[in-house]
Design a protein around this motif. Structure first.
Motif, PDB file in Angstrom:
ATOM      1  N   LEU A  97      -2.743   2.398   8.177  1.00  9.19           N
ATOM      2  CA  LEU A  97      -1.663   1.523   7.723  1.00  9.19           C
ATOM      3  C   LEU A  97      -0.378   1.862   8.485  1.00  9.19           C
ATOM      4  O   LEU A  97      -0.034   3.021   8.671  1.00  9.19           O
ATOM      5  N   ASP A  98       0.328   0.838   8.910  1.00 13.19           N
ATOM      6  CA  ASP A  98       1.562   1.070   9.660  1.00 13.19           C
ATOM      7  C   ASP A  98       2.810   0.724   8.848  1.00 13.19           C
ATOM      8  O   ASP A  98       3.899   0.581   9.383  1.00 13.19           O
ATOM      9  N   GLY A  99       2.640   0.576   7.551  1.00 15.91           N
ATOM     10  CA  GLY A  99       3.771   0.275   6.678  1.00 15.91           C
ATOM     11  C   GLY A  99       3.324   0.193   5.241  1.00 15.91           C
ATOM     12  O   GLY A  99       2.122   0.190   4.934  1.00 15.91           O
ATOM     13  N   ASP A 100       4.292   0.150   4.331  1.00 14.25           N
ATOM     14  CA  ASP A 100       3.985   0.080   2.908  1.00 14.25           C
ATOM     15  C   ASP A 100       3.243  -1.218   2.584  1.00 14.25           C
ATOM     16  O   ASP A 100       3.484  -2.265   3.217  1.00 14.25           O
ATOM     17  N   VAL A 101       2.332  -1.152   1.611  1.00 10.11           N
ATOM     18  CA  VAL A 101       1.547  -2.324   1.237  1.00 10.11           C
ATOM     19  C   VAL A 101       1.522  -2.481  -0.277  1.00 10.11           C
ATOM     20  O   VAL A 101       1.669  -1.510  -1.019  1.00 10.11           O
ATOM     21  N   LYS A 102       1.331  -3.727  -0.715  1.00  8.96           N
ATOM     22  CA  LYS A 102       1.199  -4.033  -2.133  1.00  8.96           C
ATOM     23  C   LYS A 102      -0.027  -4.909  -2.335  1.00  8.96           C
ATOM     24  O   LYS A 102      -0.328  -5.779  -1.516  1.00  8.96           O
ATOM     25  N   PHE A 103      -0.731  -4.655  -3.429  1.00  9.54           N
ATOM     26  CA  PHE A 103      -1.903  -5.439  -3.771  1.00  9.54           C
ATOM     27  C   PHE A 103      -1.773  -5.905  -5.215  1.00  9.54           C
ATOM     28  O   PHE A 103      -1.157  -5.244  -6.045  1.00  9.54           O
ATOM     29  N   ASP A 104      -2.380  -7.042  -5.502  1.00 14.22           N
ATOM     30  CA  ASP A 104      -2.414  -7.583  -6.861  1.00 14.22           C
ATOM     31  C   ASP A 104      -3.866  -7.908  -7.181  1.00 14.22           C
ATOM     32  O   ASP A 104      -4.458  -8.813  -6.573  1.00 14.22           O
ATOM     33  N   SER A 158       0.173  14.048   6.407  1.00 12.82           N
ATOM     34  CA  SER A 158       1.508  13.503   6.157  1.00 12.82           C
ATOM     35  C   SER A 158       1.410  12.087   5.602  1.00 12.82           C
ATOM     36  O   SER A 158       0.467  11.345   5.888  1.00 12.82           O
ATOM     37  N   VAL A 159       2.385  11.706   4.773  1.00 10.23           N
ATOM     38  CA  VAL A 159       2.406  10.377   4.183  1.00 10.23           C
ATOM     39  C   VAL A 159       2.780   9.348   5.246  1.00 10.23           C
ATOM     40  O   VAL A 159       3.793   9.491   5.935  1.00 10.23           O
ATOM     41  N   CYS A 160       1.937   8.318   5.396  1.00 12.32           N
ATOM     42  CA  CYS A 160       2.205   7.280   6.386  1.00 12.32           C
ATOM     43  C   CYS A 160       2.533   5.936   5.749  1.00 12.32           C
ATOM     44  O   CYS A 160       3.014   5.026   6.434  1.00 12.32           O
ATOM     45  N   ALA A 161       2.289   5.786   4.446  1.00 16.73           N
ATOM     46  CA  ALA A 161       2.608   4.517   3.784  1.00 16.73           C
ATOM     47  C   ALA A 161       2.559   4.705   2.270  1.00 16.73           C
ATOM     48  O   ALA A 161       1.843   5.568   1.760  1.00 16.73           O
ATOM     49  N   ARG A 162       3.330   3.893   1.572  1.00 12.70           N
ATOM     50  CA  ARG A 162       3.222   3.811   0.119  1.00 12.70           C
ATOM     51  C   ARG A 162       2.307   2.641  -0.226  1.00 12.70           C
ATOM     52  O   ARG A 162       2.378   1.585   0.405  1.00 12.70           O
ATOM     53  N   VAL A 163       1.484   2.839  -1.234  1.00 10.46           N
ATOM     54  CA  VAL A 163       0.522   1.815  -1.643  1.00 10.46           C
ATOM     55  C   VAL A 163       0.741   1.529  -3.124  1.00 10.46           C
ATOM     56  O   VAL A 163       0.582   2.422  -3.969  1.00 10.46           O
ATOM     57  N   ASP A 164       1.122   0.295  -3.433  1.00  4.91           N
ATOM     58  CA  ASP A 164       1.332  -0.104  -4.826  1.00  4.91           C
ATOM     59  C   ASP A 164       0.321  -1.172  -5.200  1.00  4.91           C
ATOM     60  O   ASP A 164       0.188  -2.191  -4.505  1.00  4.91           O
TER      61      ASP A 164
END
Length: 312
Positions: free
Chosen positions: A11-18, A238-244
């Motif tokens: 992942l190259d950035g934060d992502v959100k899923f529903d 290391s943390v590479c992205a936040r996943v919500d």
């Protein structure tokens, strides 16, 4: 509808899923839950703290496989360092590195849960059809005597000499090469486990699996869950992205240790003060002896015979 596999480390950035439901952990319990939810028509996703490995990654080298497959590189232990805890870390969980023993929950335990904790619908009779379906799905069978390794044959001979009860164990291998390296991942892809059977079926039914994502916190209001907040980690940790992930239901299947730890971090309601206080470990002791012949334990299936004489 076909699902997908995403490697969180890419992942190259934060992502959100529903989604309708999110499963935390992809081991024996999580993978089965994911498959059944997907087959029921729900939009479901699973996250897994560790990587997605394949049989080509399993090179039978302890120095590399312990780092790949186990929590803390196989060094996890109780606080007093008395018991080492070989806990899986990766897609498929401990089904990747275990020795494929397949046992039904003992009747005595089911009776205890019914009596003490008032759980309904879990008697041996009521669960028998479910046990049978799972055993069929995973190709469970009794290990043939010819597949036992040498030290299990010694155990069998000892039991018979003493007149003690014992017997063959059941497993879920197909095409086993009997190399004896089961605990380092099967490079021959003989284990009928989560990564070979259940997760592909879940994905075929529409489920999504995201590896390399640690569940940090369950989102809730004290009464209902609303999803999971996690972080994706690179190979170096290391943390590479936040996943919500927003979800109407959360399935905690991150092992006895991981599920309790996540629940406590999330301040889930615990009116009876039981979170993290019911852990039971199964330590393994070593019994050694001198023989007048070589006991080549590396050839054949480990843990293929059991002594049941002293079961209470």
């Amino acid at each position: 509808m076909t699902g997908s596999v995403v490697r969180g480390r890419d992942l190259d950035g934060d992502v959100k899923f529903d989604v309708d439901a999110v499963v935390v952990g992809t081991g024996a319990g999580g993978s089965m839950s994911l498959r059944e939810l997907a087959r029921a028509g729900l939009d479901v996703m699973a996250i897994e703290e560790g990587p997605w490995s394949t049989p080509g990654d399993f090179d039978q080298r302890e120095d590399r496989m312990f780092q790949l497959l186990f929590q803390e590189g196989g060094a996890r232990a109780t606080e007093d360092m008395a018991i080492r805890v070989l806990q899986g870390r990766g897609v498929g969980g401990s089904t990747v590195h275990n020795t494929n023993l397949c046992k039904r929950t003992p009747d005595e335990i089911l009776d205890l849960w019914t009596r003490k904790y008032k759980v309904t619908g879990i008697s041996a009779r009521e669960l028998a059809p479910s046990f049978e379906r799972v055993e069929t799905d995973l190709s469970v069978s009794e290990m043939a005597p010819s597949m036992r390794n040498a030290n299990n044959e010694v155990l069998r001979a000892g039991c018979e000499r003493l007149g003690w009860r014992g017997g063959a164990l059941k497993h879920n291998r197909m095409g086993c090469r009997e190399s004896g390296f089961c605990e380092l991942g099967c490079s021959y892809d003989a284990k009928q486990n989560a990564i070979k059977v259940l997760l592909p079926q879940a994905i075929a039914a529409g489920a999504r699996v995201v590896s390399d994502v640690e569940g940090v916190r369950i989102v809730h209001d004290g009464r209902r869950v609303a999803g999971v907040h996690g972080v994706a980690r690179s190979v170096d940790g290391s943390v590479c992205a936040r996943v919500d992930i927003r979800a109407r239901a959360v399935v905690l299947a991150a092992s006895a240790v991981g599920s309790a730890a996540l629940a406590r971090r999330s301040d889930l309601p615990d009116p009876h003060g039981r979170l993290g206080r019911g852990l039971r470990l199964h330590p393994g002791g070593v019994v050694a002896g001198r023989f007048d012949r070589t006991i080549g334990a590396w050839r054949g299936i480990p843990q293929s015979y059991e002594c049941t004489e002293h079961l209470s």
